[in-house]
Design an enzyme around this catalytic site. Structure first.
Site, PDB file in Angstrom:
ATOM      1  N   ASP A 247     -13.070 -17.187   7.235  1.00 29.23           N
ATOM      2  CA  ASP A 247     -11.708 -16.773   6.914  1.00 29.23           C
ATOM      3  C   ASP A 247     -10.956 -16.651   8.238  1.00 29.23           C
ATOM      4  O   ASP A 247     -11.098 -15.678   8.969  1.00 29.23           O
ATOM      5  CB  ASP A 247     -11.744 -15.437   6.158  1.00 29.23           C
ATOM      6  CG  ASP A 247     -10.345 -14.904   5.839  1.00 29.23           C
ATOM      7  OD1 ASP A 247      -9.369 -15.425   6.401  1.00 29.23           O
ATOM      8  OD2 ASP A 247     -10.251 -13.960   5.039  1.00 29.23           O
TER       9      ASP A 247
ATOM     10  N   TYR B 163     -11.973  -7.884   5.977  1.00 24.40           N
ATOM     11  CA  TYR B 163     -10.823  -7.868   5.077  1.00 24.40           C
ATOM     12  C   TYR B 163     -10.528  -9.309   4.687  1.00 24.40           C
ATOM     13  O   TYR B 163     -10.413 -10.180   5.555  1.00 24.40           O
ATOM     14  CB  TYR B 163      -9.586  -7.242   5.727  1.00 24.40           C
ATOM     15  CG  TYR B 163      -8.372  -7.333   4.839  1.00 24.40           C
ATOM     16  CD1 TYR B 163      -8.212  -6.454   3.755  1.00 24.40           C
ATOM     17  CD2 TYR B 163      -7.411  -8.324   5.011  1.00 24.40           C
ATOM     18  CE1 TYR B 163      -7.139  -6.563   2.894  1.00 24.40           C
ATOM     19  CE2 TYR B 163      -6.326  -8.439   4.158  1.00 24.40           C
ATOM     20  CZ  TYR B 163      -6.194  -7.557   3.109  1.00 24.40           C
ATOM     21  OH  TYR B 163      -5.125  -7.673   2.254  1.00 24.40           O
TER      22      TYR B 163
ATOM     23  N   LYS C 157      -1.282 -16.999   7.202  1.00 24.29           N
ATOM     24  CA  LYS C 157      -0.487 -16.221   8.152  1.00 24.29           C
ATOM     25  C   LYS C 157       0.351 -17.053   9.133  1.00 24.29           C
ATOM     26  O   LYS C 157       1.481 -17.364   8.825  1.00 24.29           O
ATOM     27  CB  LYS C 157      -1.386 -15.210   8.858  1.00 24.29           C
ATOM     28  CG  LYS C 157      -1.831 -14.119   7.877  1.00 24.29           C
ATOM     29  CD  LYS C 157      -2.226 -12.839   8.543  1.00 24.29           C
ATOM     30  CE  LYS C 157      -2.220 -11.689   7.548  1.00 24.29           C
ATOM     31  NZ  LYS C 157      -3.516 -11.286   7.034  1.00 24.29           N
TER      32      LYS C 157
ATOM     33  N   TYR D 103       0.820  -1.218   0.000  1.00 25.53           N
ATOM     34  CA  TYR D 103       0.000   0.000   0.000  1.00 25.53           C
ATOM     35  C   TYR D 103       0.855   1.269   0.000  1.00 25.53           C
ATOM     36  O   TYR D 103       0.567   2.212   0.729  1.00 25.53           O
ATOM     37  CB  TYR D 103      -0.959  -0.007   1.203  1.00 25.53           C
ATOM     38  CG  TYR D 103      -2.051  -1.050   1.057  1.00 25.53           C
ATOM     39  CD1 TYR D 103      -3.285  -0.707   0.504  1.00 25.53           C
ATOM     40  CD2 TYR D 103      -1.832  -2.366   1.446  1.00 25.53           C
ATOM     41  CE1 TYR D 103      -4.278  -1.658   0.337  1.00 25.53           C
ATOM     42  CE2 TYR D 103      -2.821  -3.329   1.271  1.00 25.53           C
ATOM     43  CZ  TYR D 103      -4.038  -2.966   0.722  1.00 25.53           C
ATOM     44  OH  TYR D 103      -5.017  -3.919   0.547  1.00 25.53           O
TER      45      TYR D 103
HETATM   46  C1  LIG Z   1      -4.022 -11.224   5.653  1.00 28.16           C
HETATM   47  C2  LIG Z   1      -5.398 -11.719   5.407  1.00 28.16           C
HETATM   48  C3  LIG Z   1      -5.787 -12.204   4.133  1.00 28.16           C
HETATM   49  C4  LIG Z   1      -4.851 -12.199   2.958  1.00 28.16           C
HETATM   50  O1  LIG Z   1      -3.742 -13.013   3.140  1.00 28.16           O
HETATM   51  P1  LIG Z   1      -2.421 -12.775   2.268  1.00 28.16           P
HETATM   52  O2  LIG Z   1      -1.513 -13.878   2.670  1.00 28.16           O
HETATM   53  O3  LIG Z   1      -1.911 -11.407   2.637  1.00 28.16           O
HETATM   54  O4  LIG Z   1      -2.829 -12.846   0.841  1.00 28.16           O
HETATM   55  C5  LIG Z   1      -7.076 -12.670   4.000  1.00 28.16           C
HETATM   56  N1  LIG Z   1      -7.946 -12.673   5.029  1.00 28.16           N
HETATM   57  C6  LIG Z   1      -7.603 -12.221   6.256  1.00 28.16           C
HETATM   58  C7  LIG Z   1      -8.601 -12.291   7.359  1.00 28.16           C
HETATM   59  C8  LIG Z   1      -6.334 -11.723   6.487  1.00 28.16           C
HETATM   60  O5  LIG Z   1      -6.009 -11.253   7.703  1.00 28.16           O
END
Ligand SMILES: *Cc1c(COP(=O)(O)O)cnc(C)c1O
Length: 425
Positions: A241, A144, A270, A16
């Protein structure tokens, strides 16, 4: 030669960021435990876990050894037609640890890609069953899910990204942001929206309990039960997610555990490799897999080049051993996350009386101080580094999710540093 940071500023894109960058980034030369060492020798206590990932800190001996060991065997081999122990073991363990019913694992490169795969699973499931019109996603505001296009379409629509991509992003269905506590009226809003749009909905996709980069907000796990019931009632799949929340961060191994709810599809990323390598996964139920298998194209048409990367999988296995074993966390990881939760609650409490602070909140090993204005990034970074900590605010939020191995002393220093940042920003 010019200084590294000067070449970086002119040449290298950062997240960003504009090109060239306005502020040169700090050069890190080494990291160990919870400390980042800068080019000039200064050491910073890491408050970010490299964006949720480095839960056991840096250079953990077990993770280092796993990487070295795997490099001595093979770093990568294609996954089409071939398989290997690191990937098979990892998939089997993930299925065993995940909420009930998630039986099958698609390994991929990053969180965003796992979100794309999750969406593809859901759309293809309905297409295979003869409902090709079920293509949309429902989510709540403040979320997100990543930076690829389909993932962007379910991110919070405020903040310009949606306006800029109007006509490019698929239009999804949005509920209001989930309130912190359980409100019948909001639960009703969720039920109504799902019922009204069921004919066009492939899935509901949300971050359970903790909304991360969309605003660092927490909500009642009760809403997850509402979503599960409404999805079941109206023939809609449920996707969690857990890319940010997975592996203990919120106080439960997966945030779904706070509600005892199982989704049909779940994304993790992550912290999966303890922050060493990029790896993510989309897990699904046998029902979803079988549905896809009944279609005209009975395969999941996705296959990243680096799918199931052995090096990343080996480190992920070691990270799970550390998390669930007793060497690093003799009292169990839950006790450490609880300890950090208490430390953050106590250490950040004084922020409530600072001018410009509107809220202080803590959930698991996540602490958030919300301002009434956007933080001045340059001033915030300077204040953090002066205080010997690494924090990276975004927008009105100054937040920390430290490694689980952070000591009480370091945690106290981190909280003091965060207060300094809140004063300066
Ligand atoms: C960081 C994140 C993503 C994206 O993951 P990347 O490895 O950066 O592509 C998707 N969903 C959530 C909840 C996240 O925190």
């Amino acid at each position: 030669m010019d200084k590294l940071s000067e070449i970086d500023r002119r040449r290298v894109w950062h997240p960003y960021a504009p090109m060239p960058a306005r502020v040169a980034p700090l050069v890190v030369t080494e990291a160990s435990g919870v400390r980042l060492r800068l080019e000039d020798g200064r050491e910073l206590i890491d408050g970010m876990s490299s964006w949720w990932a480095a839960v056991h800190g840096y250079r953990h001996p077990d993770l280092d050894a796993a990487a070295r060991d795997q490099i001595g065997k093979m770093s990568h081999v294609m996954f089409g037609g071939l398989t290997h122990e690191p990937a098979v073991r990892l998939a089997d363990r993930l299925a065993g640890l995940a909420p009930d019913g998630l039986e099958h694992v698609f390994l991929c490169d990053s969180g965003s890609v796992s979100v794309e795969v999750a969406v593809k699973m859901c759309l293809q499931y309905w297409r295979s069953l003869g409902f090709p019109d079920k293509q949309k996603l429902l989510t709540w505001r403040g979320g997100y899910h990543g930076d690829t296009f389909m993932a962007m379409s379910v991110c919070d629509p405020e903040g310009g990204m949606h306006r800029m991509w109007d006509g490019v992003l698929p239009r999804q269905v949005f509920a209001g942001p989930p309130p912190e506590t359980f409100e019948q009226s909001y639960a009703g809003e969720l039920r109504d929206l799902i019922a009204r749009h069921a004919g066009e909905l492939a899935a509901v996709m949300v971050e359970p309990v903790v909304q991360g980069a969309g605003g660092m907000r927490f909500h009642s796990p009760e809403y997850l039960k509402v979503l599960r019931q409404a999805c079941d009632d109206h023939g809609v799949l449920l996707v969690f997610d857990e890319i940010a929340t997975g592996f203990g961060r919120s106080g439960s191994l997966f945030a779904a555990g706070h509600a005892g709810v199982s989704p049909d599809v779940m994304c993790v990323g992550k912290a999966l490799t303890g922050g060493y390598l990029t790896l993510a996964a989309a897990l699904c139920t046998s029902e979803v897999a079988a549905g896809i298998g009944r279609g005209e194209l009975p395969v999941l048409a996705h296959g990243p080049t680096f799918m199931g990367n052995p090096l990343a999988c080996a480190v992920a296995n070691a990270s799970l051993d550390v998390l669930l074993g007793t060497g690093t966390y003799p009292r169990g990881w839950q006790a450490e996350v609880k300890r950090i939760e208490s430390g953050l609650a106590a250490g950040l409490e004084p922020a409530r009386s600072l001018p410009g602070v509107t809220d202080v909140r803590v959930q698991g090993a996540i602490g958030v101080v919300q301002l009434d204005h956007a933080a001045d990034m340059a001033a915030a970074t300077e204040a953090a580094v002066r205080a010997g900590v690494w924090l990276r605010p975004f927008g009105e939020l100054i937040y920390t999710m430290p490694p689980y191995v952070t000591s009480d002393d370091d945690l106290a220093r981190l909280c003091e540093g965060l207060l300094e940042v809140a004063r300066a920003a």
